[in-house]
Motif scaffolding. Sequence first.
Motif, PDB file in Angstrom:
ATOM      1  N   GLU A 257       0.835  -1.208   0.000  1.00  0.00           N
ATOM      2  CA  GLU A 257       0.000   0.000   0.000  1.00  0.00           C
ATOM      3  C   GLU A 257       0.870   1.259   0.000  1.00  0.00           C
ATOM      4  O   GLU A 257       0.597   2.218  -0.730  1.00  0.00           O
ATOM      5  CB  GLU A 257      -0.924  -0.015   1.224  1.00  0.00           C
ATOM      6  CG  GLU A 257      -1.937   1.110   1.244  1.00  0.00           C
ATOM      7  CD  GLU A 257      -2.935   0.995   2.390  1.00  0.00           C
ATOM      8  OE1 GLU A 257      -3.497   2.022   2.794  1.00  0.00           O
ATOM      9  OE2 GLU A 257      -3.140  -0.138   2.894  1.00  0.00           O
ATOM     10  N   LEU A 258       1.930   1.237   0.791  1.00  0.00           N
ATOM     11  CA  LEU A 258       2.843   2.386   0.849  1.00  0.00           C
ATOM     12  C   LEU A 258       3.519   2.637  -0.492  1.00  0.00           C
ATOM     13  O   LEU A 258       3.710   3.784  -0.907  1.00  0.00           O
ATOM     14  CB  LEU A 258       3.915   2.146   1.914  1.00  0.00           C
ATOM     15  CG  LEU A 258       3.689   2.681   3.319  1.00  0.00           C
ATOM     16  CD1 LEU A 258       4.829   2.265   4.236  1.00  0.00           C
ATOM     17  CD2 LEU A 258       3.538   4.193   3.320  1.00  0.00           C
ATOM     18  N   LYS A 259       3.891   1.563  -1.175  1.00  0.00           N
ATOM     19  CA  LYS A 259       4.618   1.696  -2.438  1.00  0.00           C
ATOM     20  C   LYS A 259       3.792   2.381  -3.521  1.00  0.00           C
ATOM     21  O   LYS A 259       4.350   2.926  -4.481  1.00  0.00           O
ATOM     22  CB  LYS A 259       5.070   0.313  -2.934  1.00  0.00           C
ATOM     23  CG  LYS A 259       6.175  -0.320  -2.113  1.00  0.00           C
ATOM     24  CD  LYS A 259       6.491  -1.718  -2.616  1.00  0.00           C
ATOM     25  CE  LYS A 259       7.538  -2.394  -1.751  1.00  0.00           C
ATOM     26  NZ  LYS A 259       7.800  -3.789  -2.179  1.00  0.00           N
ATOM     27  N   LYS A 260       2.473   2.362  -3.383  1.00  0.00           N
ATOM     28  CA  LYS A 260       1.609   2.934  -4.409  1.00  0.00           C
ATOM     29  C   LYS A 260       1.535   4.456  -4.343  1.00  0.00           C
ATOM     30  O   LYS A 260       1.100   5.093  -5.296  1.00  0.00           O
ATOM     31  CB  LYS A 260       0.192   2.351  -4.275  1.00  0.00           C
ATOM     32  CG  LYS A 260       0.112   0.865  -4.589  1.00  0.00           C
ATOM     33  CD  LYS A 260      -1.297   0.325  -4.358  1.00  0.00           C
ATOM     34  CE  LYS A 260      -1.362  -1.173  -4.603  1.00  0.00           C
ATOM     35  NZ  LYS A 260      -2.714  -1.722  -4.300  1.00  0.00           N
ATOM     36  N   PHE A 261       1.953   5.044  -3.221  1.00  0.00           N
ATOM     37  CA  PHE A 261       1.831   6.495  -3.075  1.00  0.00           C
ATOM     38  C   PHE A 261       2.915   7.214  -3.866  1.00  0.00           C
ATOM     39  O   PHE A 261       4.084   6.835  -3.817  1.00  0.00           O
ATOM     40  CB  PHE A 261       1.933   6.900  -1.596  1.00  0.00           C
ATOM     41  CG  PHE A 261       0.869   6.289  -0.724  1.00  0.00           C
ATOM     42  CD1 PHE A 261      -0.429   6.135  -1.182  1.00  0.00           C
ATOM     43  CD2 PHE A 261       1.167   5.851   0.558  1.00  0.00           C
ATOM     44  CE1 PHE A 261      -1.405   5.552  -0.385  1.00  0.00           C
ATOM     45  CE2 PHE A 261       0.212   5.280   1.363  1.00  0.00           C
ATOM     46  CZ  PHE A 261      -1.087   5.128   0.891  1.00  0.00           C
ATOM     47  N   LYS A 262       2.530   8.245  -4.577  1.00  0.00           N
ATOM     48  CA  LYS A 262       3.498   9.070  -5.281  1.00  0.00           C
ATOM     49  C   LYS A 262       4.229   9.939  -4.270  1.00  0.00           C
ATOM     50  O   LYS A 262       3.610  10.475  -3.340  1.00  0.00           O
ATOM     51  CB  LYS A 262       2.798   9.946  -6.324  1.00  0.00           C
ATOM     52  CG  LYS A 262       2.190   9.157  -7.467  1.00  0.00           C
ATOM     53  CD  LYS A 262       1.562  10.092  -8.494  1.00  0.00           C
ATOM     54  CE  LYS A 262       0.988   9.308  -9.663  1.00  0.00           C
ATOM     55  NZ  LYS A 262       0.351  10.201 -10.663  1.00  0.00           N
ATOM     56  N   LYS A 263       5.525  10.096  -4.485  1.00  0.00           N
ATOM     57  CA  LYS A 263       6.330  10.849  -3.523  1.00  0.00           C
ATOM     58  C   LYS A 263       6.442  12.332  -3.881  1.00  0.00           C
ATOM     59  O   LYS A 263       7.333  13.021  -3.413  1.00  0.00           O
ATOM     60  CB  LYS A 263       7.721  10.216  -3.404  1.00  0.00           C
ATOM     61  CG  LYS A 263       7.655   8.812  -2.805  1.00  0.00           C
ATOM     62  CD  LYS A 263       9.017   8.233  -2.501  1.00  0.00           C
ATOM     63  CE  LYS A 263       8.896   6.866  -1.850  1.00  0.00           C
ATOM     64  NZ  LYS A 263      10.202   6.258  -1.537  1.00  0.00           N
ATOM     65  N   ASP A 264       5.514  12.808  -4.734  1.00  0.00           N
ATOM     66  CA  ASP A 264       5.529  14.234  -5.059  1.00  0.00           C
ATOM     67  C   ASP A 264       4.509  15.015  -4.247  1.00  0.00           C
ATOM     68  O   ASP A 264       4.326  16.211  -4.440  1.00  0.00           O
ATOM     69  CB  ASP A 264       5.275  14.441  -6.554  1.00  0.00           C
ATOM     70  CG  ASP A 264       3.961  13.792  -7.008  1.00  0.00           C
ATOM     71  OD1 ASP A 264       3.296  13.136  -6.175  1.00  0.00           O
ATOM     72  OD2 ASP A 264       3.606  13.943  -8.191  1.00  0.00           O
ATOM     73  N   GLY A 265       3.832  14.330  -3.333  1.00  0.00           N
ATOM     74  CA  GLY A 265       2.853  14.989  -2.480  1.00  0.00           C
ATOM     75  C   GLY A 265       2.655  14.219  -1.194  1.00  0.00           C
ATOM     76  O   GLY A 265       2.888  13.006  -1.145  1.00  0.00           O
ATOM     77  N   PRO A 266       2.187  14.881  -0.119  1.00  0.00           N
ATOM     78  CA  PRO A 266       2.138  14.241   1.198  1.00  0.00           C
ATOM     79  C   PRO A 266       0.845  13.498   1.520  1.00  0.00           C
ATOM     80  O   PRO A 266       0.808  12.732   2.480  1.00  0.00           O
ATOM     81  CB  PRO A 266       2.285  15.448   2.141  1.00  0.00           C
ATOM     82  CG  PRO A 266       1.612  16.562   1.410  1.00  0.00           C
ATOM     83  CD  PRO A 266       1.889  16.324  -0.056  1.00  0.00           C
TER      84      PRO A 266
ATOM     85  N   LYS B 262       8.258  20.624  -5.140  1.00  0.00           N
ATOM     86  CA  LYS B 262       7.503  21.735  -5.708  1.00  0.00           C
ATOM     87  C   LYS B 262       6.133  21.847  -5.043  1.00  0.00           C
ATOM     88  O   LYS B 262       5.400  20.867  -4.933  1.00  0.00           O
ATOM     89  CB  LYS B 262       7.331  21.534  -7.216  1.00  0.00           C
ATOM     90  CG  LYS B 262       6.667  22.704  -7.918  1.00  0.00           C
ATOM     91  CD  LYS B 262       6.577  22.461  -9.420  1.00  0.00           C
ATOM     92  CE  LYS B 262       5.895  23.621 -10.125  1.00  0.00           C
ATOM     93  NZ  LYS B 262       5.773  23.398 -11.590  1.00  0.00           N
ATOM     94  N   GLY B 263       5.815  23.054  -4.612  1.00  0.00           N
ATOM     95  CA  GLY B 263       4.557  23.296  -3.915  1.00  0.00           C
ATOM     96  C   GLY B 263       4.653  23.088  -2.422  1.00  0.00           C
ATOM     97  O   GLY B 263       3.742  23.459  -1.670  1.00  0.00           O
ATOM     98  N   TYR B 264       5.766  22.498  -1.978  1.00  0.00           N
ATOM     99  CA  TYR B 264       5.962  22.228  -0.552  1.00  0.00           C
ATOM    100  C   TYR B 264       7.345  22.667  -0.071  1.00  0.00           C
ATOM    101  O   TYR B 264       7.871  22.117   0.893  1.00  0.00           O
ATOM    102  CB  TYR B 264       5.761  20.727  -0.258  1.00  0.00           C
ATOM    103  CG  TYR B 264       4.355  20.263  -0.527  1.00  0.00           C
ATOM    104  CD1 TYR B 264       3.344  20.429   0.417  1.00  0.00           C
ATOM    105  CD2 TYR B 264       4.020  19.684  -1.757  1.00  0.00           C
ATOM    106  CE1 TYR B 264       2.046  20.007   0.158  1.00  0.00           C
ATOM    107  CE2 TYR B 264       2.738  19.269  -2.030  1.00  0.00           C
ATOM    108  CZ  TYR B 264       1.748  19.438  -1.069  1.00  0.00           C
ATOM    109  OH  TYR B 264       0.453  19.019  -1.334  1.00  0.00           O
ATOM    110  N   MET B 265       7.934  23.634  -0.770  1.00  0.00           N
ATOM    111  CA  MET B 265       9.202  24.188  -0.304  1.00  0.00           C
ATOM    112  C   MET B 265       8.981  24.855   1.053  1.00  0.00           C
ATOM    113  O   MET B 265       7.859  25.237   1.398  1.00  0.00           O
ATOM    114  CB  MET B 265       9.764  25.181  -1.307  1.00  0.00           C
ATOM    115  CG  MET B 265       9.983  24.591  -2.697  1.00  0.00           C
ATOM    116  SD  MET B 265      11.112  23.183  -2.720  1.00  0.00           S
ATOM    117  CE  MET B 265      12.664  24.002  -2.399  1.00  0.00           C
ATOM    118  N   LEU B 266      10.048  25.001   1.835  1.00  0.00           N
ATOM    119  CA  LEU B 266       9.888  25.548   3.185  1.00  0.00           C
ATOM    120  C   LEU B 266       9.170  26.894   3.176  1.00  0.00           C
ATOM    121  O   LEU B 266       8.313  27.160   4.020  1.00  0.00           O
ATOM    122  CB  LEU B 266      11.250  25.682   3.865  1.00  0.00           C
ATOM    123  CG  LEU B 266      11.902  24.388   4.348  1.00  0.00           C
ATOM    124  CD1 LEU B 266      13.262  24.673   4.980  1.00  0.00           C
ATOM    125  CD2 LEU B 266      11.011  23.651   5.345  1.00  0.00           C
ATOM    126  N   SER B 267       9.518  27.750   2.223  1.00  0.00           N
ATOM    127  CA  SER B 267       8.891  29.074   2.165  1.00  0.00           C
ATOM    128  C   SER B 267       7.415  28.994   1.790  1.00  0.00           C
ATOM    129  O   SER B 267       6.660  29.938   2.026  1.00  0.00           O
ATOM    130  CB  SER B 267       9.627  29.953   1.153  1.00  0.00           C
ATOM    131  OG  SER B 267       9.615  29.350  -0.130  1.00  0.00           O
TER     132      SER B 267
END
Length: 546
Positions: A387-396, A432-437
């Motif tokens: 199940e974990l492997k299916k998640f894309k790592k470009d978003g949380p 992208k979209g989740y940079m610290l700033s």
Amino acid sequence: MNSTKKEIPTCEVCQQPANQTCGGCKLVYYCSKAHQKLGWREGHKFKCCAFKIQYSDTYGRHMVATRDIKQGEMILKEKPAALGPKMTCPPHCLGCGKKLEPTKVKDIYDFYKCTSCNWPMCGPECEKADIHKAECKIMTDRKYKCNIKYEHVDKAEAAYCVIAPLRVLLMRDTNPRQYENVLALESHLEDRMSTPLYIVLKANLVTFVLQVLGLPFDEETILKVASIYDTNSFEVRSPDGSRKLRAIYVTASMMNHSCTPNTRHIIVGDDYNLAFIATVPIAKGELITATYTQSLWGTLDRRKHLRTTKCFDCECERCKDPTELGTYLGSIYCSICNGPGVFGTEKPPMLVSSNPLDEAAPWKCEKCDHFILSRQMFWGNNALSEELKKFKKDGPNGFEDFILKYSQTLHPNNHLVVQAKLALIKIYGNYKGYMLSELSDHLLQRKIDLCHDLLELADKLEPGWTRFRGTLLLDLQAALTVQTKREFEAEKLTKSGAQDQLMESMVLLQEAANILRVEPGMKEIIETKIQEVAQQLDTGDSNDDQ
């Protein structure tokens, strides 16, 4: 009454009384700096080390500290005795080891091929590389031509299974001393011979060496070399990930495994030198250990991996402890004790293995009589891992939902939850979209909390100067610095308070620097970060360029 005289140390060079010890091993004495330099040139440099290899019935051959070793000290730096591609991999250059990209010629995509043996290569320069010469000559002499063709970028090729063992076999003529050193390593061939992989190797590798190349080896020696590779090799990769190979290091192979090792290793330079660094102080006479598995896996997975790939059953202190040193890394909540309102705010008991050294042992509740079979734990772990492997790592979102979904089932330190937390730490602040700033105050605090959670885990499972701890400290420092800036600008902090928090951030950064400076490509990154924080401390301001 017999009296005993204290033995006076003598100079290694002139045998005169001496009081200066070698700075490396602390075992050899010299009467002067001049004789120390002379002794080094005459051969001590090849013997100087902080360890020795011993043998015992309990540990077999193992490495022991011959003196106290400091945290962060480099214990061993060794060149590979043998280097080659993985058994199955996408096309890699047999010269430099780089993963290959095809070129287009007359509307056809394919790789550059060695003009003699036809193996895919980077180009003419790589086909002349020393590491490829012996194998190329024997294949060319036998009129063998490799038939690998480009199909798609990541297609794994089983043909590479012959290269690494072949390079060791050819060393019998090109480097006989090194050949004997490699052949003296543990193989565990008897444990592997009947496995599906070695049944295939018996058909493919043995046939290639004996019939295609006509080399004068017996079947057992060929398979023994393959098994030595599987038992002793380290994965080596370049910092940019373009080279992923495996190598044998003869001295490093003497180091025993532990699931809580006192060293970490790094690959140094283009020649794939392997360096071991003490992560904690190591006392004279203590075992020097490395890990052959992933420290953030649970005991079931670690021991299964070691049994399958290295052919031994680990019985270290962590593996024997049902709670994994109090972390509960492999545990789940008891479904009976965790019923609605049973314990209120009290943390419910966990299911832990009744015998961690027996993978078939049932998992029992710490408080009640409830238990489940070990195969149910295996099934559950595998299902959630998929199940974990299916998640894309470009978003949380997937990882956050996973943690929430199983918060009543999995311990907060369960290895599956830890994987999700690690993914979130990488996403928050780096994507992208989740940079610290760009993070909201809530998500910024979330990243900080996640870093604290895993640092607490690191203190138990990877104590000391480990890469895991160092990278967590870098992430935490960056997030805290941004948070300080925001709180100062919102007038929640005075200028003095902001500088105090920046100083705390600098302390974290200095610790990360101590740990990571030796890592390839990290020295410049860390120095830049230190300069940025130092500048903010000088000006009393903080910028948002983390």
